[in-house]
Design a protein around this motif. Structure first.
Motif, mmCIF file in Angstrom:
data_model
loop_
_atom_site.group_PDB
_atom_site.id
_atom_site.type_symbol
_atom_site.label_atom_id
_atom_site.label_comp_id
_atom_site.label_asym_id
_atom_site.label_seq_id
_atom_site.Cartn_x
_atom_site.Cartn_y
_atom_site.Cartn_z
ATOM 1 N N ARG A 65 0.812 -1.222 0.000
ATOM 2 C CA ARG A 65 0.000 0.000 0.000
ATOM 3 C C ARG A 65 0.845 1.272 0.000
ATOM 4 N N GLY A 66 2.160 1.137 0.082
ATOM 5 C CA GLY A 66 3.036 2.304 0.005
ATOM 6 C C GLY A 66 3.378 2.948 1.338
ATOM 7 N N VAL A 67 2.926 2.379 2.434
ATOM 8 C CA VAL A 67 3.237 2.947 3.756
ATOM 9 C C VAL A 67 4.700 2.694 4.095
ATOM 10 N N ILE A 68 5.162 1.485 3.835
ATOM 11 C CA ILE A 68 6.564 1.118 4.058
ATOM 12 C C ILE A 68 7.274 1.187 2.716
ATOM 13 N N LYS A 69 8.409 1.875 2.685
ATOM 14 C CA LYS A 69 9.130 2.072 1.418
ATOM 15 C C LYS A 69 10.161 0.987 1.139
#
Length: 124
Positions: A65-69
């Motif tokens: 989901r893009g929260v953790i890169k």
């Protein structure tokens, strides 16, 4: 309690108008921090770069989901196997030898690569 401590530190870091990079050094810290960032659009703006260690389903979903890169991951099957090899070496020879477990840095686009799918989703 840890979640509130993390939230307070994050607020003190980014307000007013700052931006930060967060590196969580264990799975629990990464999980808590990702939940906090995912729960607030403001945190997502001011804390756009979260990195850590681990490969639980929840953490992988947060990355998708893009929260953790970015994540550092290891093959848990290899970790288990190498622990048995180490015990056998100690039991048979009484000495310890250096055993290396490979680690990988991955980002969202790596989640669907065949090599990493086998490491991250071994049962599926």
């Amino acid at each position: 309690e840890n979640g509130e401590i993390f939230r307070r530190i994050m607020e003190e870091t980014v307000y007013p108008g700052g931006e930060a990079v967060i590196a969580a050094l264990d799975v629990k810290s990464l999980d808590i921090t990702a939940d906090i960032i995912a729960g607030s659009p403001a945190y997502g703006r001011y804390l756009p770069r979260l990195y850590g260690f681990g490969s639980t389903t929840k953490i992988l979903n947060q990355m998708d989901r893009g929260v953790i890169k970015g994540l550092v991951v290891t093959n848990q099957f290899d970790a288990g196997y190498l622990s048995i090899v180490a015990v056998e070496a100690i039991e048979k020879r009484g000495d310890r030898e250096q055993i290396k477990l490979e680690s990988y840095y991955i980002e969202k686009e790596d989640l669907k690569k065949t090599h990493f799918e086998k490491i991250l989703y071994p049962i599926e």
